[in-house]
Enzyme design. Structure first.
Site, mmCIF file in Angstrom:
data_model
loop_
_atom_site.group_PDB
_atom_site.id
_atom_site.type_symbol
_atom_site.label_atom_id
_atom_site.label_comp_id
_atom_site.label_asym_id
_atom_site.label_seq_id
_atom_site.Cartn_x
_atom_site.Cartn_y
_atom_site.Cartn_z
ATOM 1 C CE1 TYR A 155 -4.010 -2.025 0.219
ATOM 2 C CE2 TYR A 155 -2.575 -3.431 1.536
ATOM 3 C CZ TYR A 155 -3.738 -3.246 0.795
ATOM 4 O OH TYR A 155 -4.604 -4.293 0.617
ATOM 5 C CB SER A 156 0.929 4.297 -2.135
ATOM 6 O OG SER A 156 1.015 3.590 -3.331
ATOM 7 C CB CYS A 336 0.430 6.694 -8.430
ATOM 8 S SG CYS A 336 0.432 5.439 -7.128
ATOM 9 C CD GLU A 376 4.704 2.391 -6.313
ATOM 10 O OE1 GLU A 376 5.898 2.051 -6.248
ATOM 11 O OE2 GLU A 376 4.119 2.951 -5.380
ATOM 12 C CE1 TYR A 378 -3.452 0.463 -6.488
ATOM 13 C CE2 TYR A 378 -1.313 1.586 -6.636
ATOM 14 C CZ TYR A 378 -2.642 1.570 -6.235
ATOM 15 O OH TYR A 378 -3.163 2.664 -5.586
HETATM 16 P P1 FAD Z 1 -6.891 -10.261 -2.640
HETATM 17 O O1 FAD Z 1 -7.410 -11.141 -1.592
HETATM 18 O O2 FAD Z 1 -5.431 -10.298 -2.921
HETATM 19 O O3 FAD Z 1 -7.701 -10.522 -3.970
HETATM 20 C C1 FAD Z 1 -7.335 -9.831 -5.163
HETATM 21 C C2 FAD Z 1 -8.587 -9.677 -6.029
HETATM 22 O O4 FAD Z 1 -9.065 -10.950 -6.401
HETATM 23 C C3 FAD Z 1 -9.751 -8.985 -5.301
HETATM 24 O O5 FAD Z 1 -10.347 -8.083 -6.187
HETATM 25 C C4 FAD Z 1 -10.700 -10.135 -4.968
HETATM 26 O O6 FAD Z 1 -12.057 -9.693 -4.885
HETATM 27 C C5 FAD Z 1 -10.462 -11.057 -6.136
HETATM 28 N N1 FAD Z 1 -10.752 -12.482 -5.815
HETATM 29 C C6 FAD Z 1 -10.538 -13.147 -4.666
HETATM 30 N N2 FAD Z 1 -10.914 -14.454 -4.800
HETATM 31 C C7 FAD Z 1 -11.373 -14.610 -6.053
HETATM 32 C C8 FAD Z 1 -11.866 -15.709 -6.802
HETATM 33 N N3 FAD Z 1 -11.993 -16.914 -6.279
HETATM 34 N N4 FAD Z 1 -12.217 -15.469 -8.078
HETATM 35 C C9 FAD Z 1 -12.083 -14.258 -8.657
HETATM 36 N N5 FAD Z 1 -11.624 -13.179 -7.991
HETATM 37 C C10 FAD Z 1 -11.253 -13.347 -6.719
HETATM 38 N N6 FAD Z 1 -4.336 -0.651 -3.040
HETATM 39 C C11 FAD Z 1 -4.985 0.335 -2.399
HETATM 40 O O7 FAD Z 1 -6.187 0.212 -2.115
HETATM 41 N N7 FAD Z 1 -4.328 1.490 -2.048
HETATM 42 C C12 FAD Z 1 -3.014 1.687 -2.320
HETATM 43 O O8 FAD Z 1 -2.459 2.748 -2.000
HETATM 44 C C13 FAD Z 1 -2.318 0.649 -2.988
HETATM 45 N N8 FAD Z 1 -1.011 0.791 -3.280
HETATM 46 C C14 FAD Z 1 -0.359 -0.201 -3.937
HETATM 47 C C15 FAD Z 1 0.995 -0.011 -4.253
HETATM 48 C C16 FAD Z 1 1.675 -0.991 -4.937
HETATM 49 C C17 FAD Z 1 3.139 -0.762 -5.287
HETATM 50 C C18 FAD Z 1 1.005 -2.187 -5.312
HETATM 51 C C19 FAD Z 1 1.740 -3.263 -6.072
HETATM 52 C C20 FAD Z 1 -0.314 -2.383 -5.001
HETATM 53 C C21 FAD Z 1 -1.025 -1.399 -4.309
HETATM 54 N N9 FAD Z 1 -2.370 -1.557 -3.948
HETATM 55 C C22 FAD Z 1 -3.026 -0.541 -3.324
HETATM 56 C C23 FAD Z 1 -3.098 -2.822 -4.220
HETATM 57 C C24 FAD Z 1 -2.996 -3.740 -2.965
HETATM 58 O O9 FAD Z 1 -1.662 -4.175 -2.806
HETATM 59 C C25 FAD Z 1 -3.867 -4.999 -3.070
HETATM 60 O O10 FAD Z 1 -3.545 -5.663 -4.262
HETATM 61 C C26 FAD Z 1 -5.346 -4.738 -3.027
HETATM 62 O O11 FAD Z 1 -5.718 -4.082 -1.815
HETATM 63 C C27 FAD Z 1 -6.136 -6.070 -3.087
HETATM 64 O O12 FAD Z 1 -5.680 -6.897 -2.059
HETATM 65 P P2 FAD Z 1 -6.689 -7.799 -1.228
HETATM 66 O O13 FAD Z 1 -5.903 -8.630 -0.281
HETATM 67 O O14 FAD Z 1 -7.803 -7.010 -0.676
HETATM 68 O O15 FAD Z 1 -7.307 -8.735 -2.345
#
Ligand code: FAD
Ligand code: A2P
Length: 378
Positions: A155-156, A336, A376, A378
């Protein structure tokens, strides 16, 4: 309205723009929404310099606010001393256990989806620079590796190194809740909702959170030239690092960084209820009209010139002459947020370059070589 802060130096805090009329007049698009935020920025006026504030609070403090734009004092200033940014102080195998301070919904009722501002207390133990990210390890077991913890999500960081409490002890994140809708029924399927974003948005003050990092060098704010131009393009939560930059430029009093350049933010969100940190940014427009520009692309409320959705790339096109001139003069440009915005942005920039008789490929490679191009997504 006035209260003493807990900061180490005695200070009086004044919520910025607590006068609604001031905020409205500061704002250029009158039909957009305003929401009062409990985390609204505060100005900290040094008591030693303004002791009369305590005796005759309203009068003296108002005149201070009107006479100039006082900035917030921050500490510890040793956070400026390092020559290199902190990197990976905490790794996934040994994360730091921090504490949630607050979780606030940032968006209005008509926003599609939810985005939260989350303040985390790291006790000064996980320092970072503006533009870096934290990793978060959500509690529970990794479904793909039974017995192992979840993978780290990045997360940024949306605050400056001093955090929203200006004491170097907190970091803020801007998190969009990932919700899964079944494509056939259109209904939410909670079993497939994002693990970490929901953990963060559901967390409560006092909850523990495992963090890693800080990480990332691409989005660090180049500070060698305090008069530089910084063009920031954000979609949704991609605004996070830019909030940090802008607080450093316009809100905080940092003796070694006195910004005198131009910061230009393009923010793309669905509608006016989805705007993020809009009051904070609008305040900079009033206070620093020569140093700040702010353009919003509301994809579901505004149309581009072809009648399609208004995206950040349409705003870039609108101002392309100025943007190209600024880039030719050394401006930094940052992107971003949504990965999906980059192809559209590249197409727009290529089209504009061709209209100007320039080769986009050459220009881009020059921008990259000069370290003016920062992405950056994602
Ligand atoms: P996860 O559990 O990892 O799931 C990912 C996606 O898959 C979700 O949309 C979920 O609904 C879907 N999913 C889960 N299971 C299934 C299934 N069976 N079938 C289909 N789809 C499915 N995010 C922010 O909100 N703010 C930020 O500032 C931010 N900064 C970032 C900076 C960087 C450098 C990077 C790489 C990413 C950033 N992100 C940011 C994104 C963050 O890291 C996460 O990827 C995001 O919050 C989703 O993670 P999660 O654990 O909630 O979802
Ligand atoms: P829309 O969702 O109306 O298509 P999000 O809230 O999902 O993070 O998105 C932030 C903003 O980015 C929204 O306005 C969204 O518009 C917009 N967006 C979506 N896809 C693109 C794209 N390919 N290029 C630019 N902006 C996009």
């Amino acid at each position: 309205m006035f209260h003493l802060t807990l900061s180490q130096q005695a200070a009086v805090t004044v919520p910025i723009g607590s006068d609604l009329s001031l905020r409205r007049s500061a704002f250029k698009a009158p039909n957009l929404n305003f929401r009062d935020k409990p985390w609204a920025p505060v100005l900290t006026l040094d008591l030693k310099a303004n002791s009369s504030c305590l005796r005759s609070r309203n009068v003296v403090c108002m005149s201070v606010q009107q006479a100039s734009v006082p900035k917030v004092s921050v500490s510890p200033l040793e956070l400026e001393d390092a020559k290199e940014p902190p990197l990976n102080l905490y790794k996934p195998k040994e994360p730091y256990t921090a504490t949630i301070v607050s979780v606030e919904r940032l968006v209005g009722p008509k926003a599609p989806g939810e985005t939260c501002h989350i303040v985390i207390d790291h006790g000064g133990n996980v320092p970072y620079w503006e533009g870096q990210s934290y990793g978060v390890i959500p509690p529970g077991e990794n479904p793909k590796k039974p017995g192992a913890p979840h993978n780290v999500r990045l997360y940024s960081i949306a605050s400056t190194r001093y955090g929203d409490s200006f004491d170097g002890k907190t970091a803020s994140l801007c998190v969009r809740r990932a919700v899964y809708y079944d494509p056939e029924t259109g209904k939410e399927d909670p079993s497939k909702n994002g693990v970490c974003s929901n953990f963060l948005c559901d967390s409560k003050p006092g909850d523990k959170i495992k963090i890693t990092g800080p990480s990332g060098k691409i989005m660090l704010l180049p500070e060698d030239d305090p008069n530089a131009t910084h063009i920031m393009i954000a979609t949704g939560t991609g605004v996070a690092p830019f909030r940090g930059y802008l607080r450093r430029m316009f809100m905080e009093s940092v003796p070694t960084y006195k910004f005198g350049g131009l910061a230009w933010l393009f923010l793309g969100v669905a509608n006016s209820d989805s705007l993020l940190y809009d009051e904070e940014f609008s305040k900079y427009l009033t206070d620093y009209p020569d140093n700040f520009r702010y353009d919003r692309a509301l994809s579901r409320e505004q149309k581009n010139k072809n009648g399609g959705k208004m995206y950040v790339q349409d705003k870039i096109e609108e101002y392309s002459d100025e943007i190209f001139k600024l880039l030719d003069n050394g401006a930094h440009i940052y992107f971003c947020g949504l990965k999906g915005m980059m192809p559209g942005i590249q197409d727009t920039l290529k089209r504009v370059a061709e209209q100007r008789g320039e080769s986009w490929e050459e220009k881009l490679s020059q921008l990259k070589k000069n370290k003016q191009w920062h992405v950056e997504v994602y």
